[in-house]
Design a protein around this motif. Structure first.
Motif: not given
Length: 253
Positions: A8-12
């Motif tokens: 999962c893409d995070m810290g965005e």
């Protein structure tokens, strides 16, 4: 037992702006791709996201993108292979510093958005990204679409590679993702997304928008963290995988 990595893409988020419910999502995925400050993210967000991943036992990956905060890294920018190498190396170095400082280990690299799709087709960009990744560590795994230039370049650079499919996106008959500006590009039903994931793992197949079965290898499957129902999608996908006898495990573990 069958196994699959869920990433999962995070810290965005950025500055005062927060995007996604990262802490909740980390309960359901096995790998996180952390934004490195170009398309999203900032030092504080990078550090806190690394800390969350380590606390929850989730594998940490870098998510380098194009320098385009306004467009969230989803707009193509004409860059040279030298620039692709430099912006990738810069971002990996930044995240690696936070991971090292917190006592963790950087495990993979997944380019973001337009950079991902450009490098999937252009050998020169793919080779530059792979070279930057290998220069940071030969132990890193490079994520990319099935059959892409990214995977070929990663293998040529001596890296481990992982073929990535998407839980919440539809596919065209040529195996590419349906462009986001076209109808049906996104799956809005958690049940449909979960069923697509289970079929990818069990059968190595996905149904295209045109109604044709496509063969597709998936070593890792992405759930987008910025969707309105990302947590519900992740929860339902994880539950169906568990009930189907499929273990969710980070690559290399």
């Amino acid at each position: 037992m069958l196994r699959i990595d869920l990433n999962c893409d995070m810290g965005e988020g950025f500055g005062a702006y927060r995007l996604g419910r990262d802490e909740e999502l980390l309960d359901f995925v096995s790998s996180a791709n952390i934004a490195c400050g170009f398309h999203a993210g900032d030092p504080a967000t990078m550090r806190s996201t690394v800390q969350l991943c380590l606390r929850k036992g989730v594998a940490i990956g870098a998510h380098p993108g194009l320098p385009d905060l306004q467009g969230f890294g989803r707009r193509e920018i004409a860059i040279s292979s030298a620039e692709a190498y430099e912006l990738t190396l810069y971002q990996l170095g930044a995240l690696q510093a936070f991971v090292h400082a917190e006592g963790g280990r950087l495990q993979h690299v997944k380019p973001h958005g337009a950079l991902y799709h450009m490098a999937a087709k252009r050998h020169d960009l793919a080779a530059a990204i792979a070279a930057a990744t290998a220069s940071v560590s030969a132990e890193l795994t490079l994520f990319g679409p099935p059959g892409s230039e990214l995977l070929r370049a990663g293998a040529a650079a001596g890296l481990r590679t992982a073929s990535e499919a998407f839980a919440d996106r539809s596919y065209q008959r040529d195996g590419t993702l349906t462009p986001r500006d076209q109808p049906g590009a996104l799956l809005f039903s958690a049940a449909d997304a979960a069923a697509q994931v289970v079929r990818l793992v069990r059968e190595g197949k996905v149904l295209s928008q045109e109604g044709e079965d496509l063969s597709m290898r998936a070593d890792t499957i992405c759930i987008h963290g910025d969707g309105a129902h990302a947590v519900e999608f992740a929860r339902d996908i994880r539950a169906l995988l568990n009930s189907s006898g499929i273990a969710v495990v980070a690559l290399g573990q």
